[in-house]
Design a protein around this motif. Structure first.
Motif, PDB file in Angstrom:
ATOM      1  N   GLU A 268       0.789  -1.240   0.000  1.00  0.00           N
ATOM      2  CA  GLU A 268       0.000   0.000   0.000  1.00  0.00           C
ATOM      3  C   GLU A 268       0.814   1.280   0.000  1.00  0.00           C
ATOM      4  O   GLU A 268       0.355   2.310   0.510  1.00  0.00           O
ATOM      5  CB  GLU A 268      -0.910  -0.007   1.232  1.00  0.00           C
ATOM      6  CG  GLU A 268      -0.203   0.143   2.597  1.00  0.00           C
ATOM      7  CD  GLU A 268       0.092  -1.170   3.322  1.00  0.00           C
ATOM      8  OE1 GLU A 268       0.209  -2.206   2.631  1.00  0.00           O
ATOM      9  OE2 GLU A 268       0.216  -1.160   4.558  1.00  0.00           O
ATOM     10  N   HIS A 301      -8.243  -3.681  -0.668  1.00  0.00           N
ATOM     11  CA  HIS A 301      -7.433  -3.715   0.554  1.00  0.00           C
ATOM     12  C   HIS A 301      -6.336  -2.640   0.527  1.00  0.00           C
ATOM     13  O   HIS A 301      -6.209  -1.848   1.463  1.00  0.00           O
ATOM     14  CB  HIS A 301      -6.824  -5.113   0.709  1.00  0.00           C
ATOM     15  CG  HIS A 301      -6.007  -5.294   1.941  1.00  0.00           C
ATOM     16  ND1 HIS A 301      -6.499  -5.875   3.084  1.00  0.00           N
ATOM     17  CD2 HIS A 301      -4.724  -4.976   2.213  1.00  0.00           C
ATOM     18  CE1 HIS A 301      -5.558  -5.893   4.007  1.00  0.00           C
ATOM     19  NE2 HIS A 301      -4.461  -5.367   3.499  1.00  0.00           N
ATOM     20  N   HIS A 305      -6.044   0.906   2.778  1.00  0.00           N
ATOM     21  CA  HIS A 305      -4.913   1.222   3.658  1.00  0.00           C
ATOM     22  C   HIS A 305      -4.582   2.716   3.634  1.00  0.00           C
ATOM     23  O   HIS A 305      -3.953   3.228   4.554  1.00  0.00           O
ATOM     24  CB  HIS A 305      -3.659   0.464   3.216  1.00  0.00           C
ATOM     25  CG  HIS A 305      -3.443  -0.848   3.912  1.00  0.00           C
ATOM     26  ND1 HIS A 305      -3.582  -1.003   5.268  1.00  0.00           N
ATOM     27  CD2 HIS A 305      -3.049  -2.075   3.434  1.00  0.00           C
ATOM     28  CE1 HIS A 305      -3.294  -2.268   5.603  1.00  0.00           C
ATOM     29  NE2 HIS A 305      -2.983  -2.936   4.509  1.00  0.00           N
ATOM     30  N   GLU A 324      -3.780  -3.987   9.701  1.00  0.00           N
ATOM     31  CA  GLU A 324      -4.101  -5.133   8.847  1.00  0.00           C
ATOM     32  C   GLU A 324      -5.465  -5.758   9.174  1.00  0.00           C
ATOM     33  O   GLU A 324      -6.246  -6.058   8.280  1.00  0.00           O
ATOM     34  CB  GLU A 324      -2.990  -6.178   8.910  1.00  0.00           C
ATOM     35  CG  GLU A 324      -1.656  -5.698   8.312  1.00  0.00           C
ATOM     36  CD  GLU A 324      -1.763  -5.199   6.883  1.00  0.00           C
ATOM     37  OE1 GLU A 324      -2.791  -5.422   6.223  1.00  0.00           O
ATOM     38  OE2 GLU A 324      -0.797  -4.548   6.411  1.00  0.00           O
ATOM     39  N   TYR A 389      -3.879 -10.896  10.452  1.00  0.00           N
ATOM     40  CA  TYR A 389      -4.777 -10.429   9.391  1.00  0.00           C
ATOM     41  C   TYR A 389      -6.219 -10.904   9.627  1.00  0.00           C
ATOM     42  O   TYR A 389      -7.110 -10.108   9.873  1.00  0.00           O
ATOM     43  CB  TYR A 389      -4.288 -10.945   8.025  1.00  0.00           C
ATOM     44  CG  TYR A 389      -3.228 -10.079   7.384  1.00  0.00           C
ATOM     45  CD1 TYR A 389      -1.979  -9.914   7.973  1.00  0.00           C
ATOM     46  CD2 TYR A 389      -3.461  -9.416   6.189  1.00  0.00           C
ATOM     47  CE1 TYR A 389      -1.000  -9.124   7.377  1.00  0.00           C
ATOM     48  CE2 TYR A 389      -2.495  -8.621   5.582  1.00  0.00           C
ATOM     49  CZ  TYR A 389      -1.265  -8.476   6.172  1.00  0.00           C
ATOM     50  OH  TYR A 389      -0.304  -7.685   5.586  1.00  0.00           O
TER      51      TYR A 389
END
Ligand code: B3K
Ligand code: ZN
Length: 880
Positions: A268, A301, A305, A324, A389
């Protein structure tokens, strides 16, 4: 590589950085054999620190020059020890000018600055920035970056870094430059650069506020026909973050770059996300439905971030789940919202439950078990785990279950209000949730501090005379390394009660009407909940929507499970009832295999499956989920002593029995769920393909003329990769002779690396592929250990997804594992350490296997040199 014995880092030892960085100016003269990095860093003493020692990290780089406040420092004015450069007693304000060199083309670790194909790429999380220059490489040091890139113009026409392009131009000597500035302060792990020959799909996109941003997806030439879905997913992500959370993209330009050598899924980096090609490139010819949904999830995802990770980051790496767990939760919600229907949402939830059971529960019960917020580590890269995660995402989901969607949103708003631009801790997130809702979430902290999967044992009692139904819940949690005794967790347990007609009963607790699903808050070791006005004994549906990451024990009878499997209004628990029915049978079949008894599958179960299979009211995707039996790994976790071959035989027997008994229905479903016309990855079409292909797999558990023909025809006629790969995989997995198709597949797709990965993966996981066959496949010219995707496609598929062969009685596959963990370690410790995890659960296997496993583990542990990464994994596996 390790030079001295590995050091354990503890969370409790955290101290604030002695110096903070205000600005960083980086200059790169990019050359694969020797890149020169010049860095100008403006630092200031941190008033929160007592120390005046200026500490910089540096690894695998050569220090050429070091100046402080304009003066060259002699080697006696600083210390370099164990990758740490210390300048003692530095002044309050420091301008450092540092020149270093590195060798990107020899950097096979894929951490720091490295080459892939003909380009340069970076990966700095967690501690890769120190492989680029000396710097306080820790996430609580946030600074503003300006970056000048210089490189040969012919070879590296595209020069990218974080933020906005300030200027670019020629240098006159065949080289060119580009200067980038990131307007936001960031930790060093979010730094990125790319210099390569790339092309892009780009688009101007209007935010809700009306501001226009430039979106780009960069790939190698020849791949522009595979960027549409990533671009679409990016636009959907931007819109969803605005609509669901009120979070806007804060940059004028957002770039995604695909690279084929990459250690994980994607990264990210601020404004410049770098992706494994696997999560960018897709067209119907090369990518499956699963690939498409993976792209949507990972693009989402990484984009999400930008707020949860980048704008608000982690104080230290122990807080990793802060970004996460939260960002996985956000991408899960995004994927569910993109489908839009309740049953589609349930299917995504079922997938998440399966992942937890397949990977997280075993991790939580094994030698690498750690809390969502670990207390110690040797190598942080080993802690990018399913616990941090996926369990982390479950922890975030539980806040939402406890506080409601609105309450959770209030907590998120407060979190950003308080912490934008800061590096914070998991506790700060919890405090925001508690304060925004005026709730006491003290006990909830144990989800962060205690490892292990809690067990919730439930018993029910119906009192007909008083019309009361009592549920008694007891919780416990097994010991994990370093944590023997656990205190009770705060567990949301969503419960419904089904009447004999299958309908949900209205629930009343303590005089309060609660609808048909009540969230019970289990906080003590044992608690009883009394539902009033219950005339007849109901069937309880407990842990609806999998409301907590726990193991639920309830002494369900077959009749009760069949009732739930038929009627439960909660699709996740409906599926779960089917899984329980299957698991009971699988476990007795495995026992029968061990006892040399005849194997049998009862008609009741088959009839229940038939009812779901042929129920056209149900979405195809949901029916597909119900048909899939618990995996061999999940079954193994249920057994005291694991016998992989017995599990495999039992599961294959059961699949064959189902395939035979339901042949007619499976054929019907196969025909009904064709998806003619142009390919579309939408959930309905993907669900149909999923159901059709699982039907095909059932028809082809063992080779038989009819099904082999069907699969052969599907393979030949397929107009998309989902159907083509499924047909080929069914053939190979059944043990049918698929030589012709395998060759054809390879010939058609040998130019598509991601498809060649599938070709290896299918073979690696096929139950007829033994270790000799894997060794033979490794000799194929397309095989290489250097590319992580390729290594994973064959080795990881074999070691993790082919248990009956990996656990061959003679231990030959363990030898193979040891050999390749060591080989990979010399190239890429992060990837090697992942492979090393295949042996985590070795103590649970039959004693004869354990002997071989220990031997293999010891062989790896004794290898020299050995990275900290692998050393940590194998030494934890071997220790008691
Ligand atoms: N944050 C990265 C993972 C980095 C892993 C470093 N070993 C990808 C992600 O979770 O989005
Ligand atoms: Zn992430």
């Amino acid at each position: 590589m390790r030079t001295d014995s590995p050091k354990t880092i503890y969370r409790k030892d955290y101290t604030p950085p002695s110096y903070l960085v205000e600005t960083v100016e980086l200059g790169f003269d990019l050359d694969p054999a020797c890149t020169i990095v010049a860095s100008r860093v403006q630092l200031r003493h941190n008033p929160d620190s007592k120390s005046r020692d200026l500490v910089l990290h540096g690894e695998a780089i050569e220090l050429v020059a070091l100046r402080m406040n304009g003066r060259e420092l002699n080697p006696d004015q600083y210390i370099i020890d164990n990758n740490i450069l210390t300048i003692r007693n530095a002044p309050v304000n420091v301008l450092l000018e540092i020149e270093t060199t590195c060798v990107p083309m020899e950097n096979t670790t894929l951490s720091g600055l490295y080459t892939s194909g003909s380009g340069f790429y970076t990966q700095c999380e967690a501690e890769g920035f120190r492989r680029i220059t000396y710097f306080p490489d820790r996430p609580d040091v946030m600074a503003r970056y300006t970056v000048m890139l210089r490189a040969d113009k012919q070879q590296y026409p595209v020069l990218l870094s974080n933020g906005n392009l300030l200027e670019e131009g020629d240098l006159g000597d065949g080289r060119h430059y580009a200067k980038w500035e990131d307007p936001f302060k960031k930790p060093s792990y979010l730094f990125a650069l790319v210099a390569a020959r790339l092309v892009c799909q780009e688009e101007k996109y209007k935010l809700k506020s009306g501001r226009e941003v430039l979106l780009q997806v960069w790939v190698e030439e020849g791949n522009l026909d595979k960027t549409d879905y990533a671009m679409q997913s990016l636009k959907n992500s931007i819109r969803w973050d605005e609509e669901r959370w009120g979070l806007e993209l804060d940059l004028d330009r957002f770039m995604i770059v695909a690279v084929s050598d990459f250690n994980m899924g994607a990264m990210e980096n601020k404004g410049l996300n770098i992706f494994n090609t696997k999560f960018v490139l897709a067209n119907p010819r090369t990518a499956t439905d699963i690939d498409y949904s993976g792209i949507e999830a990972v693009v989402g995802h990484e984009y999400f971030h930008n707020w949860t990770g980048n704008r608000v980051t982690c104080r230290d790496w122990f807080q990793l789940s802060l970004k996460e767990g939260l960002t996985v939760f956000r991408d899960q919600e995004f994927s569910a919202d993109m489908i839009g229907t309740d049953s589609g949402r349930a299917v995504t939830r079922i997938d998440q439950v399966r992942t937890l059971r397949q990977a997280q529960f075993p991790e939580d019960a094994g030698p690498m078990a750690h809390p969502v917020r670990p207390d110690s580590f040797v190598e942080i890269n080993n802690f990018y785990t399913v616990t941090v995660y996926e369990k982390g995402a479950e922890v975030v989901r539980m806040y939402q279950t406890l506080l409601g969607r609105e309450g959770f949103r209030k907590g998120m708003d407060l979190y950003f209000e308080r912490h934008d631009g800061q590096a914070v801790q998991c506790d700060d997130f919890r405090a925001a949730m508690a304060d925004a809702n005026e709730r006491d979430l003290k006990q909830f902290e144990r989800w962060y501090s205690q490892a292990g999967t809690p067990v919730v044992s439930v018993s029910g009692h119906h009192d007909g005379a008083r019309q009361v139904y009592e549920l008694t819940l007891r919780q416990s949690c097994p010991a994990t390394p370093g944590q023997r005794d656990k205190k009770p967790f705060h567990i949301p347990v969503a419960v419904g009660l089904l009447g004999s007609d299958g309908k949900d009963l209205p629930l009343t607790l303590g005089g309060k009407a609660l609808g048909t699903t009540a969230v019970l808050e289990l906080t003590a070791a044992e608690q009883t909940f009394r539902f009033e006005g219950v005339a007849h004994a109901p069937v309880p549906s407990i842990l609806r929507d999998f409301s907590a990451p726990v193991v639920l024990e309830y002494p369900y009878s077959d009749e009760e499970l069949l009732h739930l499997f038929r009627y439960d209004s909660d699709p996740v628990n409906r599926w779960e009832a089917g899984q329980r029915l299957a698991m009971q049978r699988l476990l007795s079949l495995a026992q029968a295999v061990l006892d040399n008894k005849p194997l049998q599958l009862d008609d009741t179960y088959v009839a229940a499956l038939r009812a779901v299979l042929t129920d056209k009211e149900l979405d195809a995707a949901f029916r597909e989920q119900c048909l899939i039996l618990p995996s061999e790994t999940i079954i193994a976790e249920q057994m005291e002593v694991v016998h992989p071959q017995a599990i495999h035989s039992a599961r294959q027997f059961m699949r064959h029995a189902i395939g035979t008994a339901l042949r007619a229905e499976l054929l019907q479903v196969y025909g009904d769920n064709a998806t003619p016309g142009p390919y579309s990855p939408d959930a309905i079409s993907a669900g149909k393909r999923g159901l059709k292909n699982v039907a095909l797999a059932y028809l082809l558990v063992q080779p038989n003329t009819e099904a082999v023909k069907l699969a052969g025809e599907q393979f030949a006629a397929a107009s998309n990769m989902t159907d083509r790969a499924a047909a080929l995989s069914s053939l190979i997995h059944s043990g049918a002779d698929a030589g012709k198709q395998l060759d054809a597949f390879y010939t058609d797709f040998k130019g598509e690396a991601l498809v060649v990965d599938k070709w290896f993966a299918m073979q690696g996981s096929a139950p007829h592929t033994n270790v000799a066959k894997v060794r033979e496949l490794m000799k194929h010219p397309a095989f290489t250990l250097k590319n992580p995707n390729r290594a994973r496609s064959l080795l990881f598929s074999f070691c993790n997804n082919n248990p009956s062969q990996f656990h061959a009685a003679d231990g030959s596959a363990y030898e193979f594992w040891a050999e390749h963990v060591i080989k990979l370690d010399a190239l890429n410790p992060q990837v090697a350490a992942r492979l090393a995890r295949s042996m985590d659960r070795w103590r649970r296997y039959a004693p004869a296997l354990q002997i071989h496993m220990r031997h293999a583990l010891e062989k790896v542990a004794a290898a020299t040199p050995l990275s900290n990464d692998v050393m940590e994994v194998v030494s934890k596996a071997l220790s008691n």
